[in-house]
Design a protein around this motif. Structure first.
Motif, mmCIF file in Angstrom:
data_model
loop_
_atom_site.group_PDB
_atom_site.id
_atom_site.type_symbol
_atom_site.label_atom_id
_atom_site.label_comp_id
_atom_site.label_asym_id
_atom_site.label_seq_id
_atom_site.Cartn_x
_atom_site.Cartn_y
_atom_site.Cartn_z
ATOM 1 N N ASP A 133 0.831 -1.209 0.000
ATOM 2 C CA ASP A 133 0.000 0.000 0.000
ATOM 3 C C ASP A 133 0.863 1.255 0.000
ATOM 4 O OD1 ASP A 133 -2.393 -1.408 0.099
ATOM 5 O OD2 ASP A 133 -2.414 -1.461 2.280
ATOM 6 N N ILE A 134 1.881 1.263 0.862
ATOM 7 C CA ILE A 134 2.774 2.417 0.942
ATOM 8 C C ILE A 134 3.467 2.638 -0.397
ATOM 9 C CG2 ILE A 134 4.946 3.231 1.957
ATOM 10 C CD1 ILE A 134 2.766 3.684 3.869
ATOM 11 N N TYR A 135 3.932 1.550 -0.994
ATOM 12 C CA TYR A 135 4.587 1.614 -2.310
ATOM 13 C C TYR A 135 3.665 2.268 -3.339
ATOM 14 C CZ TYR A 135 5.972 -0.377 -6.866
ATOM 15 O OH TYR A 135 6.285 -0.565 -8.188
ATOM 16 N N LYS A 136 2.436 1.797 -3.413
ATOM 17 C CA LYS A 136 1.497 2.326 -4.404
ATOM 18 C C LYS A 136 1.140 3.782 -4.099
ATOM 19 C CE LYS A 136 -1.293 -1.304 -3.911
ATOM 20 N NZ LYS A 136 -2.436 -2.223 -4.116
ATOM 21 N N MET A 137 0.988 4.092 -2.820
ATOM 22 C CA MET A 137 0.640 5.454 -2.428
ATOM 23 C C MET A 137 1.701 6.457 -2.888
ATOM 24 S SD MET A 137 0.427 7.114 1.350
ATOM 25 C CE MET A 137 2.205 7.382 1.279
ATOM 26 N N PHE A 138 2.988 6.129 -2.680
ATOM 27 C CA PHE A 138 4.041 7.058 -3.068
ATOM 28 C C PHE A 138 4.171 7.166 -4.585
ATOM 29 C CE2 PHE A 138 5.857 6.721 1.321
ATOM 30 C CZ PHE A 138 5.794 8.085 1.586
ATOM 31 N N LEU A 139 3.944 6.079 -5.306
ATOM 32 C CA LEU A 139 3.972 6.157 -6.766
ATOM 33 C C LEU A 139 2.916 7.144 -7.268
ATOM 34 C CD1 LEU A 139 4.376 2.466 -8.009
ATOM 35 C CD2 LEU A 139 6.132 4.216 -7.728
ATOM 36 N N LEU A 140 1.730 7.080 -6.689
ATOM 37 C CA LEU A 140 0.655 7.977 -7.097
ATOM 38 C C LEU A 140 0.936 9.408 -6.658
ATOM 39 C CD1 LEU A 140 -2.273 5.598 -6.171
ATOM 40 C CD2 LEU A 140 -1.545 6.217 -8.472
ATOM 41 N N SER A 141 1.520 9.563 -5.475
ATOM 42 C CA SER A 141 1.826 10.899 -4.984
ATOM 43 C C SER A 141 2.810 11.621 -5.895
ATOM 44 C CB SER A 141 2.393 10.824 -3.564
ATOM 45 O OG SER A 141 1.438 10.330 -2.661
ATOM 46 N N LYS A 142 3.776 10.882 -6.426
ATOM 47 C CA LYS A 142 4.785 11.501 -7.285
ATOM 48 C C LYS A 142 4.165 12.158 -8.508
ATOM 49 C CE LYS A 142 9.260 10.646 -9.470
ATOM 50 N NZ LYS A 142 8.995 11.473 -10.660
ATOM 51 N N LEU A 143 3.104 11.554 -9.033
ATOM 52 C CA LEU A 143 2.486 12.081 -10.248
ATOM 53 C C LEU A 143 1.878 13.452 -10.058
ATOM 54 C CD1 LEU A 143 0.650 9.075 -11.921
ATOM 55 C CD2 LEU A 143 2.694 10.258 -12.708
ATOM 56 N N VAL A 144 1.454 13.762 -8.849
ATOM 57 C CA VAL A 144 0.725 15.010 -8.656
ATOM 58 C C VAL A 144 1.539 16.089 -7.959
ATOM 59 C CG1 VAL A 144 -1.547 13.945 -8.722
ATOM 60 C CG2 VAL A 144 -0.317 14.076 -6.565
ATOM 61 N N ILE A 145 2.831 15.852 -7.737
ATOM 62 C CA ILE A 145 3.717 16.931 -7.330
ATOM 63 C C ILE A 145 4.122 17.647 -8.611
ATOM 64 C CG2 ILE A 145 5.892 17.547 -6.229
ATOM 65 C CD1 ILE A 145 3.816 16.450 -4.295
ATOM 66 N N GLU A 146 3.832 18.930 -8.700
ATOM 67 C CA GLU A 146 3.887 19.602 -9.987
ATOM 68 C C GLU A 146 5.287 19.727 -10.562
ATOM 69 O OE1 GLU A 146 1.832 23.240 -9.361
ATOM 70 O OE2 GLU A 146 -0.141 22.301 -9.384
ATOM 71 N N ASP A 147 6.313 19.793 -9.739
ATOM 72 C CA ASP A 147 7.668 19.962 -10.232
ATOM 73 C C ASP A 147 8.466 18.704 -9.932
ATOM 74 O OD1 ASP A 147 10.236 20.681 -10.913
ATOM 75 O OD2 ASP A 147 10.112 22.685 -10.035
ATOM 76 N N ASP A 148 8.893 17.997 -10.976
ATOM 77 C CA ASP A 148 9.631 16.752 -10.782
ATOM 78 C C ASP A 148 10.936 16.957 -10.028
ATOM 79 O OD1 ASP A 148 7.747 15.215 -12.033
ATOM 80 O OD2 ASP A 148 8.707 15.258 -13.991
ATOM 81 N N ASP A 149 11.464 18.177 -10.075
ATOM 82 C CA ASP A 149 12.709 18.446 -9.366
ATOM 83 C C ASP A 149 12.516 18.462 -7.855
ATOM 84 O OD1 ASP A 149 14.101 18.653 -11.749
ATOM 85 O OD2 ASP A 149 13.793 20.810 -11.912
ATOM 86 N N ASP A 150 11.271 18.593 -7.408
ATOM 87 C CA ASP A 150 10.987 18.690 -5.978
ATOM 88 C C ASP A 150 10.900 17.334 -5.293
ATOM 89 O OD1 ASP A 150 10.935 21.463 -5.809
ATOM 90 O OD2 ASP A 150 8.836 21.569 -6.431
ATOM 91 N N ILE A 151 10.701 16.282 -6.060
ATOM 92 C CA ILE A 151 10.526 14.971 -5.449
ATOM 93 C C ILE A 151 11.200 13.898 -6.292
ATOM 94 C CG2 ILE A 151 8.276 14.636 -6.566
ATOM 95 C CD1 ILE A 151 7.455 12.994 -4.071
ATOM 96 N N THR A 152 11.890 13.003 -5.634
ATOM 97 C CA THR A 152 12.419 11.816 -6.304
ATOM 98 C C THR A 152 11.997 10.600 -5.502
ATOM 99 O OG1 THR A 152 14.524 11.927 -5.102
ATOM 100 C CG2 THR A 152 14.422 13.017 -7.251
ATOM 101 N N ILE A 153 11.649 9.562 -6.220
ATOM 102 C CA ILE A 153 11.277 8.300 -5.587
ATOM 103 C C ILE A 153 12.077 7.198 -6.264
ATOM 104 C CG2 ILE A 153 9.434 6.647 -5.142
ATOM 105 C CD1 ILE A 153 7.467 8.908 -5.084
#
Length: 353
Positions: free
Chosen positions: A54-74
């Motif tokens: 669940d945690i894995y899937k949650m973070f994958l989905l969260s990454k998509l909606v952070i508007e700037d890819d430079d702000d988050i890496t997974i």
């Protein structure tokens, strides 16, 4: 006259909802609303009940909606997830003027100076699988340290952007670490794609014409029982598992690029066929293609079928597709991962309008 897909039909993939955390790993729930980048709703009890998957899937989905890819890496591996999020990006992700879900924003504001002192410019979490559960570590002063339950819950509240009832399954072992895993997960949660097995997706496999039609059909929210009016005109539909879906899409005018007597459902779809079908889907969804720029700047435009030139240009200008070295390669095929990204971006584009 082409039919228009009614918005009311989009019970699965309209992508107009919110993000917060509502995970029920053992309960099969329909997903109706998925995307909004600003909301954060999580509770200690909900996080405690989540599995590592669940945690894995949650973070994958969260990454998509952070508007700037430079702000988050997974970075995902077979049994761990490392999430790095800049404090600046976290704060910016709450700025939409609505303040409808202030929990994460409030926690970040109240602890910003402390976070800065402890973590520097970015917070890093490492979540490692332990059985069906997980352990959490935080990177502090140059080393990983075990996180307390309270710290873990607070940080998940701040990081999380996934507001949906997570469907069982979707933990595809052959997509872990793949560049398209977030797009694949989003479409899986929306009921648009399925795996080749319960635990595999085959991201590098080619998309067939039949699979292309099936995924577009599911994204449309159409219903075989309600929308089927008769067989397609193609002569090779007998025995094909998606014959009704093809017939419905043909009725809606989404398959006009397949203009012969045979659909050949098991033949790999070309990139120009995919682009034309996807652009036709946008039009059927009442996306205002008339006001969109359809300028096709690919240098191999002369190799494209004439009816696909503007379709490819539309998707190019919308940022849904790209090429390599200025070329689109219209006669080439595409992988399941590539189309997952294209379709996810298409659905998000429809949502934005």
């Amino acid at each position: 006259m082409k039919k228009t897909i009614l918005a009311g039909a989009l019970s699965i993939a309209c992508f107009t909802g919110g993000f917060g955390l509502q995970a029920h790993a053992q309960e099969k729930v329909e997903v109706a609303n998925i995307i909004h980048p600003k909301q954060v709703v999580a509770s200690t009890n909900q996080v405690q009940s989540m599995s590592y998957q669940d945690i894995y899937k949650m973070f994958l989905l969260s990454k998509l909606v952070i508007e700037d890819d430079d702000d988050i890496t997974i970075v995902t591996s077979k049994n761990s997830i490392i999430v790095k999020m800049s404090l600046k990006g976290l704060m910016a992700s709450y700025t939409d003027g609505t303040n409808l879900f202030p929990e994460g924003e409030q926690a970040l504001k109240e602890n910003f100076d402390e976070f800065k002192k402890l973590y520097g410019d970015a917070i890093q979490m490492r979540i490692t699988q332990s059985g069906n559960g997980f352990k959490t570590e935080i990177f502090i002063a140059g080393k990983w340290e075990a996180a307390s339950d309270t710290d873990m819950f607070d940080l998940v509240t701040v990081f999380n952007r996934a507001d949906l009832d997570l469907k069982p399954g979707g933990y595809f072992t052959d997509a872990i670490g793949h560049w398209a895993e977030s797009y694949i997960q989003l479409l899986y949660q929306a009921g648009v794609v399925t795996g080749t097995t319960d635990t595999t997706f085959n991201p590098n496999g080619q998309v067939t014409r039949g699979q292309l039609a099936a995924m577009i059909f599911r994204a449309s929210g159409l219903d075989v029982n309600e929308d089927y009016e008769g067989p397609a005109s193609y002569k090779d539909m007998q025995g094909f598992w998606g014959a009704k879906e093809v017939a419905i899409l043909q009725e809606y005018g989404l398959l006009e690029i397949f203009d012969g007597n045979y659909f050949e459902p098991n033949k790999p779809a070309t990139r120009e066929e995919m682009a034309h079908v996807t652009a036709s889907y946008l039009e059927a969804m009442e996306f205002d293609v008339a006001k969109a720029n359809k300028n096709n700047t690919f240098t191999d435009k002369n190799q494209m079928r004439q009816e696909a030139v503007e379709s490819i240009g539309l998707l190019q200008q919308l940022g849904i597709i790209d090429g390599a070295n200025g070329k689109f390669n219209p006669k080439g095929n595409l992988t399941r991962a590539q189309f997952s990204k294209i379709l996810a971006l298409t659905l998000m584009t429809v949502s934005e309008e």
